[in-house]
Design a protein around this motif. Sequence first.
Motif, PDB file in Angstrom:
ATOM      1  N   HIS A 168      34.891 -18.878  10.766  1.00 36.48           N
ATOM      2  CA  HIS A 168      35.771 -19.232   9.653  1.00 36.48           C
ATOM      3  C   HIS A 168      35.112 -20.267   8.742  1.00 36.48           C
ATOM      4  O   HIS A 168      35.080 -20.106   7.514  1.00 36.48           O
ATOM      5  CB  HIS A 168      37.094 -19.751  10.196  1.00 36.48           C
ATOM      6  N   LEU A 169      34.579 -21.334   9.325  1.00 38.96           N
ATOM      7  CA  LEU A 169      33.924 -22.364   8.528  1.00 38.96           C
ATOM      8  C   LEU A 169      32.699 -21.784   7.828  1.00 38.96           C
ATOM      9  O   LEU A 169      32.475 -22.034   6.636  1.00 38.96           O
ATOM     10  CB  LEU A 169      33.518 -23.537   9.419  1.00 38.96           C
ATOM     11  N   ALA A 170      31.916 -21.004   8.556  1.00 43.41           N
ATOM     12  CA  ALA A 170      30.704 -20.421   7.972  1.00 43.41           C
ATOM     13  C   ALA A 170      31.039 -19.514   6.802  1.00 43.41           C
ATOM     14  O   ALA A 170      30.368 -19.555   5.761  1.00 43.41           O
ATOM     15  CB  ALA A 170      29.933 -19.652   9.047  1.00 43.41           C
ATOM     16  N   SER A 171      32.068 -18.690   6.935  1.00 40.15           N
ATOM     17  CA  SER A 171      32.425 -17.770   5.848  1.00 40.15           C
ATOM     18  C   SER A 171      32.900 -18.538   4.615  1.00 40.15           C
ATOM     19  O   SER A 171      32.665 -18.098   3.476  1.00 40.15           O
ATOM     20  CB  SER A 171      33.490 -16.778   6.318  1.00 40.15           C
ATOM     21  N   ARG A 172      33.555 -19.676   4.818  1.00 38.37           N
ATOM     22  CA  ARG A 172      33.952 -20.513   3.676  1.00 38.37           C
ATOM     23  C   ARG A 172      32.717 -21.057   2.951  1.00 38.37           C
ATOM     24  O   ARG A 172      32.680 -21.113   1.722  1.00 38.37           O
ATOM     25  CB  ARG A 172      34.832 -21.669   4.137  1.00 38.37           C
ATOM     26  N   LEU A 173      31.703 -21.462   3.720  1.00 47.37           N
ATOM     27  CA  LEU A 173      30.477 -21.980   3.117  1.00 47.37           C
ATOM     28  C   LEU A 173      29.744 -20.880   2.354  1.00 47.37           C
ATOM     29  O   LEU A 173      29.188 -21.126   1.280  1.00 47.37           O
ATOM     30  CB  LEU A 173      29.568 -22.573   4.195  1.00 47.37           C
ATOM     31  N   VAL A 174      29.743 -19.675   2.906  1.00 49.69           N
ATOM     32  CA  VAL A 174      29.100 -18.540   2.234  1.00 49.69           C
ATOM     33  C   VAL A 174      29.800 -18.261   0.911  1.00 49.69           C
ATOM     34  O   VAL A 174      29.145 -18.075  -0.127  1.00 49.69           O
ATOM     35  CB  VAL A 174      29.122 -17.296   3.143  1.00 49.69           C
ATOM     36  N   ALA A 175      31.127 -18.228   0.921  1.00 44.13           N
ATOM     37  CA  ALA A 175      31.880 -17.958  -0.302  1.00 44.13           C
ATOM     38  C   ALA A 175      31.665 -19.061  -1.339  1.00 44.13           C
ATOM     39  O   ALA A 175      31.497 -18.783  -2.534  1.00 44.13           O
ATOM     40  CB  ALA A 175      33.366 -17.808   0.025  1.00 44.13           C
ATOM     41  N   ALA A 176      31.672 -20.321  -0.880  1.00 45.84           N
ATOM     42  CA  ALA A 176      31.481 -21.437  -1.814  1.00 45.84           C
ATOM     43  C   ALA A 176      30.102 -21.387  -2.461  1.00 45.84           C
ATOM     44  O   ALA A 176      29.932 -21.771  -3.621  1.00 45.84           O
ATOM     45  CB  ALA A 176      31.669 -22.764  -1.080  1.00 45.84           C
ATOM     46  N   ALA A 177      29.106 -20.893  -1.717  1.00 44.77           N
ATOM     47  CA  ALA A 177      27.746 -20.782  -2.252  1.00 44.77           C
ATOM     48  C   ALA A 177      27.602 -19.617  -3.212  1.00 44.77           C
ATOM     49  O   ALA A 177      26.554 -19.465  -3.852  1.00 44.77           O
ATOM     50  CB  ALA A 177      26.749 -20.640  -1.107  1.00 44.77           C
ATOM     51  N   GLY A 178      28.640 -18.766  -3.316  1.00 45.20           N
ATOM     52  CA  GLY A 178      28.596 -17.632  -4.219  1.00 45.20           C
ATOM     53  C   GLY A 178      27.855 -16.433  -3.676  1.00 45.20           C
ATOM     54  O   GLY A 178      27.406 -15.578  -4.446  1.00 45.20           O
ATOM     55  N   HIS A 179      27.736 -16.335  -2.363  1.00 46.61           N
ATOM     56  CA  HIS A 179      27.024 -15.216  -1.743  1.00 46.61           C
ATOM     57  C   HIS A 179      28.029 -14.240  -1.130  1.00 46.61           C
ATOM     58  O   HIS A 179      29.109 -14.640  -0.664  1.00 46.61           O
ATOM     59  CB  HIS A 179      26.062 -15.723  -0.679  1.00 46.61           C
ATOM     60  N   ALA A 180      27.666 -12.987  -1.107  1.00 50.99           N
ATOM     61  CA  ALA A 180      28.546 -11.944  -0.569  1.00 50.99           C
ATOM     62  C   ALA A 180      28.627 -12.045   0.946  1.00 50.99           C
ATOM     63  O   ALA A 180      27.655 -12.440   1.597  1.00 50.99           O
ATOM     64  CB  ALA A 180      28.022 -10.566  -0.964  1.00 50.99           C
ATOM     65  N   PRO A 181      29.782 -11.703   1.534  1.00 48.28           N
ATOM     66  CA  PRO A 181      29.908 -11.769   3.001  1.00 48.28           C
ATOM     67  C   PRO A 181      28.840 -10.977   3.729  1.00 48.28           C
ATOM     68  O   PRO A 181      28.338 -11.407   4.783  1.00 48.28           O
ATOM     69  CB  PRO A 181      31.308 -11.189   3.257  1.00 48.28           C
ATOM     70  N   GLU A 182      28.454  -9.814   3.170  1.00 43.72           N
ATOM     71  CA  GLU A 182      27.476  -8.972   3.854  1.00 43.72           C
ATOM     72  C   GLU A 182      26.055  -9.506   3.751  1.00 43.72           C
ATOM     73  O   GLU A 182      25.126  -8.951   4.368  1.00 43.72           O
ATOM     74  CB  GLU A 182      27.532  -7.540   3.316  1.00 43.72           C
ATOM     75  N   SER A 183      25.849 -10.599   3.001  1.00 42.46           N
ATOM     76  CA  SER A 183      24.504 -11.173   2.879  1.00 42.46           C
ATOM     77  C   SER A 183      24.157 -12.083   4.048  1.00 42.46           C
ATOM     78  O   SER A 183      23.026 -12.566   4.135  1.00 42.46           O
ATOM     79  CB  SER A 183      24.390 -11.963   1.569  1.00 42.46           C
ATOM     80  N   VAL A 184      25.122 -12.310   4.935  1.00 39.18           N
ATOM     81  CA  VAL A 184      24.916 -13.209   6.071  1.00 39.18           C
ATOM     82  C   VAL A 184      25.245 -12.483   7.370  1.00 39.18           C
ATOM     83  O   VAL A 184      26.263 -11.790   7.465  1.00 39.18           O
ATOM     84  CB  VAL A 184      25.788 -14.482   5.948  1.00 39.18           C
ATOM     85  N   GLU A 185      24.380 -12.653   8.362  1.00 38.57           N
ATOM     86  CA  GLU A 185      24.600 -12.132   9.710  1.00 38.57           C
ATOM     87  C   GLU A 185      24.835 -13.319  10.640  1.00 38.57           C
ATOM     88  O   GLU A 185      24.004 -14.237  10.692  1.00 38.57           O
ATOM     89  CB  GLU A 185      23.390 -11.338  10.175  1.00 38.57           C
ATOM     90  N   TYR A 186      25.962 -13.336  11.339  1.00 39.62           N
ATOM     91  CA  TYR A 186      26.287 -14.464  12.200  1.00 39.62           C
ATOM     92  C   TYR A 186      25.678 -14.270  13.592  1.00 39.62           C
ATOM     93  O   TYR A 186      25.837 -13.213  14.212  1.00 39.62           O
ATOM     94  CB  TYR A 186      27.806 -14.635  12.299  1.00 39.62           C
TER      95      TYR A 186
END
Length: 223
Positions: A34-52
């Motif tokens: 949850h925290l990581a996805s918020r940071l990804v969104a705030a950075a302006g990157h698409a959810p699929e650009s990050v692999e957890y």
Amino acid sequence: MPTPATLTPVSLTPAALAPAPAPTVRLGVHGSTHLASRLVAAAGHAPESVEYVPYEVTDPFGPLRAGAADIMIVKYDPLEPDLVLSRPVGFDGRAVLAGAHHPLAGRASVSVEEVAEYRGFRCPGAFPAHVWDLVVPPRTPLGRPIRRVHAMTTLTAMAELLRSTYAVHLSFRSLDAVVPPDIKVVPVHDLPPSPVAFARLRGTEPPEHVRRFVADAERAALR
């Protein structure tokens, strides 16, 4: 030798014409994304650009050191000599985890002085002891000891102990997105939030897409 008239034309399929998929950022996380996805969104990157990439508190830096993650989320500075930290990219509020039957579970918020009434968890495995002292301090601001007696292994094992005893765990509000419904995450109003940063291995230059993601997250935190 074949003449131009006898050459067979090569037709390119849509798959051959399509650009190669963009590389993903392999981001180490513990527990909730949850925290990581918020940071990804705030950075302006698409959810699929990050692999957890999950890690356990008993071996928090294992995936990073094994090359399975490019960067990982850290709270506070682990002071590991082989790691380099980004600038802060966010904060995570403090909370106490308790079973639904617990006297603190129904509260809107609690004081860490109240949390000291109940037994907590001791530092696990290879987790940095000085960071655990910030997560689960040995004493409250008024000097009351926090009894860190239970073994910390996995989130599943911790949840089972919380639901079957009056144990508590001082942790972070972001875990609210991952714990079972019978485990309550109650804000602790008199502990400051934890700074959140990204850690990477020292001496290795991350790929360009990873550097861009970290820089965008750092800029977003300054807005």
